[in-house]
Write an enzyme that holds these catalytic residues in place. Structure first.
Site, PDB file in Angstrom:
ATOM      1  N   ASP A 114      13.987  -7.299  -1.321  1.00 56.12           N
ATOM      2  CA  ASP A 114      14.858  -8.186  -2.093  1.00 56.12           C
ATOM      3  C   ASP A 114      14.065  -9.335  -2.703  1.00 56.12           C
ATOM      4  OD1 ASP A 114      16.951  -6.602  -1.304  1.00 56.12           O
ATOM      5  OD2 ASP A 114      17.697  -7.973   0.211  1.00 56.12           O
TER       6      ASP A 114
ATOM      7  N   THR B 238      11.731  -1.474  -8.787  1.00 57.17           N
ATOM      8  CA  THR B 238      10.803  -1.892  -7.736  1.00 57.17           C
ATOM      9  C   THR B 238      10.928  -0.986  -6.517  1.00 57.17           C
ATOM     10  OG1 THR B 238      12.410  -3.490  -6.857  1.00 57.17           O
ATOM     11  CG2 THR B 238      10.837  -4.297  -8.511  1.00 57.17           C
TER      12      THR B 238
ATOM     13  N   ASN C  76       9.697   1.506  -3.318  1.00 61.72           N
ATOM     14  CA  ASN C  76       8.544   1.681  -2.447  1.00 61.72           C
ATOM     15  C   ASN C  76       8.023   3.111  -2.591  1.00 61.72           C
ATOM     16  OD1 ASN C  76      10.152   3.394  -0.782  1.00 61.72           O
ATOM     17  ND2 ASN C  76      10.815   1.681   0.486  1.00 61.72           N
ATOM     18  N   GLN C  77       6.998   3.441  -1.827  1.00 61.26           N
ATOM     19  CA  GLN C  77       6.361   4.752  -1.955  1.00 61.26           C
ATOM     20  C   GLN C  77       7.344   5.886  -1.683  1.00 61.26           C
ATOM     21  OE1 GLN C  77       2.851   5.190   0.437  1.00 61.26           O
ATOM     22  NE2 GLN C  77       2.570   7.347  -0.051  1.00 61.26           N
ATOM     23  N   PHE C  78       8.100   5.796  -0.600  1.00 60.02           N
ATOM     24  CA  PHE C  78       9.060   6.840  -0.259  1.00 60.02           C
ATOM     25  C   PHE C  78      10.061   7.042  -1.384  1.00 60.02           C
ATOM     26  CE2 PHE C  78      13.289   7.883   1.464  1.00 60.02           C
ATOM     27  CZ  PHE C  78      13.027   9.105   2.075  1.00 60.02           C
TER      28      PHE C  78
END
Length: 376
Positions: free
Chosen positions: A276, A159, A161-163
């Protein structure tokens, strides 16, 4: 409808080993409550234990667990039969990991995952590969290579994120096609299900139009965050099929991929703990699906489409409730008052109990084709 975690995909149990950061005050311990609420037993190892999260103006106190201590904790559990109950399915059905701040601890986590998968081959590993956000690392950059070479090959679900996706793949995500290529690379590393939890697309280049739109596939300009889910399902071919097709006996697999996209509104400010919660909800809402069942391909749209809609609706409700509470706080300049302002942005998790149990159906998950086009 209340989500009920079934035992099918975790080898006969609903016990989770959660290795996450922990704070005494606040919701940076946010993974445990949703899982327990949704019917899971959770064994918790605190990768760090701080007084509060690191965004407070007056600092924090606490300790960071190192890799050797993690090994000792797991060894103690094993000696007392807390990792395996003597059956073929093991005792732990899921592993969930979040923030990990050192190389030694990340390598120790990989050892723990291998141990638990050896005890229960159907044990799922859900990994939130926390590296940073908004162009900034939270952890040593050396962890990227360890994730790529050692951790992701063990993971069933991730999961980022974009970064984090951009660091793991080297692909800047500017379009849906970029997200697809990134997910394909992550699948090639061994991950079955990838959820990119937050993407901000450059509007014109991603969607080719300008101005407001009522098309639910296209986000409004500058005020939305997109989520992108991709699942690769392998199907074993028979030896006879491989021989007929002229393939070597070592090449007996083929796969299908299905991908889904949705967007949700952005709220001003930062909210600690959303990653989380997202990972824990994804664990819970996909626990009923058995990767070995022949009908998984037919049910994948429900799995990805419904559950994108499910946990995005829950997350939207939690963040909206928190943002509304924070908006009532007046602007401030002194450190004590600023600390109160930060505290007002602690996620309203307990207050969102009903939204976790009965997710609001707010958003539409759209399936996308391999060229990035939508499937209505």
């Amino acid at each position: 409808m209340t989500t009920d975690a079934s035992d099918d995909n975790c080898g006969g149990n609903k016990r989770v080993l959660s290795i996450q950061s922990h704070v005494v005050s606040g919701c940076n311990k946010a993974a445990c409550f949703p899982l327990q609420l949704l019917g899971f037993d959770v064994d918790v190892i605190n990768s760090v234990q701080f007084s509060n999260h690191t965004g407070y103006p007056c600092g924090w106190e606490g300790e960071v667990l190192d890799g050797s201590m993690l090994g000792k904790l797991v060894d103690g559990m094993e000696r007392n039969g807390l990792l395996s109950d003597g059956s073929d399915s093991g005792r732990i059905g899921h592993i969930l990991t979040g923030y990990i701040g050192s190389e030694s601890f990340l390598r120790a986590v990989a050892d723990v995952v291998q141990k638990l998968k050896s005890l229960n081959p159907r044990c799922r590993y859900i990994c939130d590969p926390v590296l940073g956000d908004m162009g900034r690392y939270y952890v040593p950059e050396e962890l990227v290579d360890i994730y790529k070479s050692t951790v992701l090959p063990l993971a069933d679900v991730i999961t980022p994120n974009q970064f984090e996706v951009e660091q793991l793949t080297g692909i800047p995500i500017q379009t849906i096609q970029d997200a697809q290529r990134s997910c394909c690379m992550l699948h090639d590393m061994g991950v079955s299900l990838v959820l990119i939890t937050s993407i901000v697309f450059p509007y014109a280049r991603s969607f080719g139009t300008a101005g407001a739109t009522t098309d639910p596939f296209t986000p409004p300009l500058n005020d939305s965050i997109s989520m992108f889910a991709s699942r690769r399902q392998y199907r074993a071919k028979s030896v006879q099929q491989s021989q007929i097709m002229g393939q070597s006996l070592e090449d007996k697999t083929e796969y299908t991929e299905e991908q889904y996209f949705l967007h949700t509104p952005k709220f001003p400010g930062q909210f600690t703990g959303t990653g989380d919660i997202t990972a824990s909800l994804l664990l819970a809402h996909t626990a009923h699906s058995d990767d070995t069942q022949a009908n998984l391909a037919c049910s994948l749209e429900k799995l990805a489409g419904l559950h994108c809609k499910t946990y995005s609706g829950t997350m939207h409700a939690i963040v909206q409730r928190t943002a509304n509470a924070a908006a009532k706080k007046k602007p401030c300049s002194s450190s004590p008052e600023m600390a109160k302002k930060v505290a007002s942005r602690e996620l309203q998790l307990i207050q969102s109990r009903d939204d976790i149990l009965d997710p609001p159906r707010i958003f539409i998950a759209r399936r996308v084709q391999h060229n990035g086009d939508k499937i209505s």
